[in-house]
Design an enzyme around this catalytic site. Structure first.
Site, PDB file in Angstrom:
ATOM      1  N   ARG A 398      35.305  30.028 -26.545  1.00 37.10           N
ATOM      2  CA  ARG A 398      33.889  30.197 -26.195  1.00 37.10           C
ATOM      3  C   ARG A 398      33.108  30.343 -27.504  1.00 37.10           C
ATOM      4  O   ARG A 398      33.326  31.286 -28.255  1.00 37.10           O
ATOM      5  CB  ARG A 398      33.665  31.427 -25.314  1.00 37.10           C
ATOM      6  N   ARG A 428      35.990  28.283 -18.577  1.00 37.61           N
ATOM      7  CA  ARG A 428      35.124  28.324 -17.395  1.00 37.61           C
ATOM      8  C   ARG A 428      33.711  28.798 -17.723  1.00 37.61           C
ATOM      9  O   ARG A 428      33.512  29.813 -18.366  1.00 37.61           O
ATOM     10  CB  ARG A 428      35.733  29.219 -16.316  1.00 37.61           C
ATOM     11  N   HIS A 458      43.865  29.586 -24.863  1.00 35.35           N
ATOM     12  CA  HIS A 458      43.033  30.789 -24.878  1.00 35.35           C
ATOM     13  C   HIS A 458      43.219  31.588 -26.166  1.00 35.35           C
ATOM     14  O   HIS A 458      42.497  32.550 -26.416  1.00 35.35           O
ATOM     15  CB  HIS A 458      43.398  31.651 -23.649  1.00 35.35           C
ATOM     16  N   TYR A 491      30.880  42.708 -27.565  1.00 37.51           N
ATOM     17  CA  TYR A 491      32.244  43.006 -27.130  1.00 37.51           C
ATOM     18  C   TYR A 491      32.987  43.744 -28.241  1.00 37.51           C
ATOM     19  O   TYR A 491      32.764  43.485 -29.420  1.00 37.51           O
ATOM     20  CB  TYR A 491      33.032  41.721 -26.834  1.00 37.51           C
ATOM     21  N   ARG A 587      40.327  47.882 -18.731  1.00 39.01           N
ATOM     22  CA  ARG A 587      38.898  47.774 -18.451  1.00 39.01           C
ATOM     23  C   ARG A 587      38.616  47.303 -17.030  1.00 39.01           C
ATOM     24  O   ARG A 587      37.769  47.842 -16.336  1.00 39.01           O
ATOM     25  CB  ARG A 587      38.251  46.789 -19.430  1.00 39.01           C
ATOM     26  N   HIS A 615      37.051  44.590 -24.933  1.00 40.07           N
ATOM     27  CA  HIS A 615      37.721  43.296 -24.833  1.00 40.07           C
ATOM     28  C   HIS A 615      38.991  43.220 -25.678  1.00 40.07           C
ATOM     29  O   HIS A 615      39.743  42.249 -25.609  1.00 40.07           O
ATOM     30  CB  HIS A 615      36.728  42.200 -25.270  1.00 40.07           C
TER      31      HIS A 615
END
Length: 705
Positions: A398, A428, A458, A491, A587, A615
């Site tokens: 991202r 996504r 990822h 984050y 979390r 995160h």
């Protein structure tokens, strides 16, 4: 394999666990200690999270029901039963959110001279201004769509806000249904009214009205000669999950672009939100026109689409927000900065390249407390310009729309360096952005690849190859978060900068696995999914079990976003029974039940929800006093362990291991933003008995020293 313990009684449904997480987000909005404009922000986050939940998770369950699939979840629920339970748990939360907006936020804002008005609240001067604004700025872009035998029911796009109206012809008395789409992306949701028109307060700071109210009370302008009998607001959520086959790279991009066009319109309706007072006639027409079932209908007693409350943060009132915090440059990197720092400029003779600093010792970064711009971005920036750098390889999952890292990669390619970027097209809701970056990088001479067939990439890794004294040295960054300057400020994430030769060689081979046809099955130090990560984590847990069974100390501490994987949960139950002390900081979703006699009495689970989104992932194992610690991109979920490419790295420097151990202590001792999970799977907010200890606040202030 561990003994089978999982049953419907000791595995919490993942969808309900997710709702529990989002409830904790809403609790921050409802907390009076949260600054007023931040309350609006967290309410918006709650709504935005919920939209994605319906577009993906609820849509998936509905598809299963429609396909006649009755396979039960780990907690023994069919897809249909899960949908029923989702609604049961969501309805009271939606009522809480609306009640807070209407009964707390609006009145509290008035005290601060912020007025969120409805049309009926306007004075004559404001109404005149609003009606004129409608005619000049809104009316020209509206397209009223009638429904009759010659005009079928119009398609209603995903997440759009709409007005349904019944229009009557005064001559014939005939009634007709019409739909008006409220302008979305092109206009603000809250239209600001000039303050000097206010009759409520002589010195208001902010006056605004929702745009749909302006449209609704000017509908007569759209239907001259007709009478608007009734109107009501509605909003549709559609299935937005992209169905993709395992295709070659070029075909994948084409398929994604086509899929994104379809997503913008949307698939099947999975939720219809309507105003609570919607007339029955209009509701029946909507449900029939869009084939909506009663189970997908949500009556909302208030403003639809509260995700737009995020816009209120633009109000310039710092006193109603969290105190502004800016991270610091990592103490070891201050001499590597070009130009001015927050504590003054670096003289040219004092400047050290970031490579000379990393070469001396490993660096542990903790964002946003350590600035992303002066660490990770600076690492890539200097790599792009350093004449000794031969090549750069990165994974991009991202990326922000104004990415400095993308600019640096393009600059590196223009400088003649070998640059490879793995752009994950299937991230996504970031697919479109990633497609545009991929095209731009390719045009600039960067070698762009799209990962391993059938797997989502990822992992967060960057590798820089530098020529030093006739040899090549590998410098690298392995992180828990995306290479995204925007989210790095929102984050909490960890990263390792190092030149460890074995890890460097692992990364070289991992990139070969990602870009070529390598079938790498082993790595020296890295734990890589889907190859070695699951086996590695399970072995580490089993080792603690063995220590405990042999009368030694067994202890595990882990911090992650979600714990869902049944095998890992099963193994943790076995570890607890063996006497291993387990402390988990989760979390979001946690499908494990802690504190149950004979099952998990040695397991503690907390969740920390604060101003920053937690995160980072940390995995700590006692190892008979010689602790092993790991950070990386993976949660303990099936998708991370089996269906994605992930990288988890050991942290071997003694001081950095101690730093991570202390970090876990800070989170476990939080008594302000911490929730502890009880044996029934319910998170109870921790109340401070003495001095308040907020992990995030402590990290902010510690970093400033």
């Amino acid at each position: 394999m561990s003994k089978t313990k999982l049953s419907k009684d000791n595995y919490l449904n993942r969808e309900l666990s997710w709702i529990g997480f989002n409830e904790r987000v809403l609790a921050i909005a409802l907390n009076q200690k949260t600054p007023l404009l931040e309350q609006a922000k967290f309410s918006a986050i709650f709504s935005n999270n919920l939209d994605e939940f319906f577009m993906v998770r609820v849509a998936s369950l509905k598809s299963q029901v429609e396909a006649g699939i009755t396979k039960r979840s780990e907690d023994n629920q069919t897809p249909k039963e899960q949908l029923i339970n989702i609604r049961k748990h969501l309805e009271p939360l939606l009522k809480k959110q609306q009640s807070h907006y209407k009964n707390n936020l609006i009145s509290s804002y008035i005290n601060e001279k912020i007025f969120l008005l409805e049309y009926k609240d306007l004075n004559d001067r404001q109404r005149t201004w609003v009606d004129n604004y409608f005619q000049t700025a809104i009316f020209p872009v509206l397209t009223p769509l009638a429904v009759d035998p010659a005009h079928p029911f119009p398609f209603v796009s995903n997440l759009s806000l709409n007005i349904a109206a019944l229009i009557r012809d005064p001559e014939t008395g005939k009634e007709q249904f019409a739909r008006v789409k409220v302008p979305g992306r092109t206009m603000d949701r809250f239209i600001t009214i000039p303050n000097d028109l206010s009759g409520i307060d002589p010195n208001p700071i902010y006056n605004a009205i929702p745009i749909e109210q302006i449209v609704a009370f000017n509908l007569h302008m759209l239907f001259p000669g007709m009478k608007v009998e009734q109107h009501s607001f509605f909003r549709v959520t559609r299935d937005a999950d992209l169905e993709l086959r395992d295709l070659e790279a070029d075909d994948l991009m084409i398929a994604l672009e086509e899929g994104l066009r379809k997503r913008r319109i949307g698939g099947e309706v999975v939720r219809l939100e309507v105003s609570k007072d919607i007339p029955v006639t209009i509701l029946e027409l909507l449900m029939e026109g869009m084939a909506v079932e009663e189970a997908d209908l949500y009556h909302i007693d208030g403003l639809l689409g509260l995700d737009d409350l995020q816009a209120l943060l633009k109000i310039d009132m710092p006193v109603l927000k969290y105190p502004q915090q800016r991270g610091q440059t990592h103490k070891l990197l201050k001499s590597s900065q070009r130009g001015l720092l927050e504590d003054g400029s670096i003289k040219q003779e004092e400047f050290k390249s970031i490579f000379s600093i990393i070469k001396k010792q490993d660096l542990l970064l903790h964002h946003p407390f350590d600035l992303f711009s002066t660490s990770v971005e600076e690492f890539i920036n200097q790599s792009a310009e350093d004449p000794q750098v031969m090549g750069i390889k990165m994974t991009l999952y991202r990326v922000s729309k104004d990415s400095k890292i993308i600019e640096a990669l393009i600059r590196a390619a223009e400088n003649g360096k070998q640059v490879m970027a793995l752009v994950e097209l299937k991230a996504r809701f970031d697919e479109d952005n990633n497609i545009q970056w991929a095209k731009q990088l390719e045009k600039s001479g960067v070698h762009v690849v799209y990962g391993v067939l059938g797997l989502k990439t990822h992992t967060k890794i960057a590798l820089v190859i530098r020529k030093e004294k006739e040899r090549l040295r590998s410098y690298f960054h392995i992180g828990t978060g995306n290479y995204n300057s925007k989210t790095s400020k929102l984050y909490t994430d960890l990263g390792l900068l190092s030149v460890n030769p074995e890890l460097g060689q692992d990364l070289i081979e991992l990139f070969n696995y990602l870009t070529g046809f390598s079938k790498q099955q082993t790595f020296r130090k890295l734990l890589v999914a889907p190859v070695t990560l699951r086996k590695g984590m399970e072995a580490l847990i089993r080792r603690e079990i063995k220590f405990a069974k042999n009368g030694k100390t067994g202890k595990i501490r882990a911090k992650m976003n979600s714990l869902v994987d049944p095998n890992i949960i099963n193994l943790l139950y076995e570890a607890s029974e063996a006497g291993v002390q387990i402390e988990l900081i989760i979390r979001g979703m946690c499908c494990l039940y802690p504190q149950r006699n004979g099952l998990s009495e040695n397991i503690k689970v907390i969740s920390v929800i604060g101003r920053y989104l937690e995160h980072s992932r940390v995995f700590w194992f006692h190892n008979d006093g010689n602790s092993e610690v790991f950070i990386g991109s993976a949660d303990w979920m099936r998708r991370n362990l089996d269906r994605r490419v992930e990288a988890v790295t050991p942290i071997e420097d003694k001081n950095l291991k101690e730093e991570l151990s202390q970090l876990l202590d800070i989170y476990l001792n939080d008594n302000c933003n911490s929730w502890e999970m009880n044996k029934d799977g319910i998170f109870i907010q921790q109340k401070s008995q003495d001095k308040e200890k907020s992990a995030q606040n402590l990290l902010i202030h510690t970093n400033k020293k």
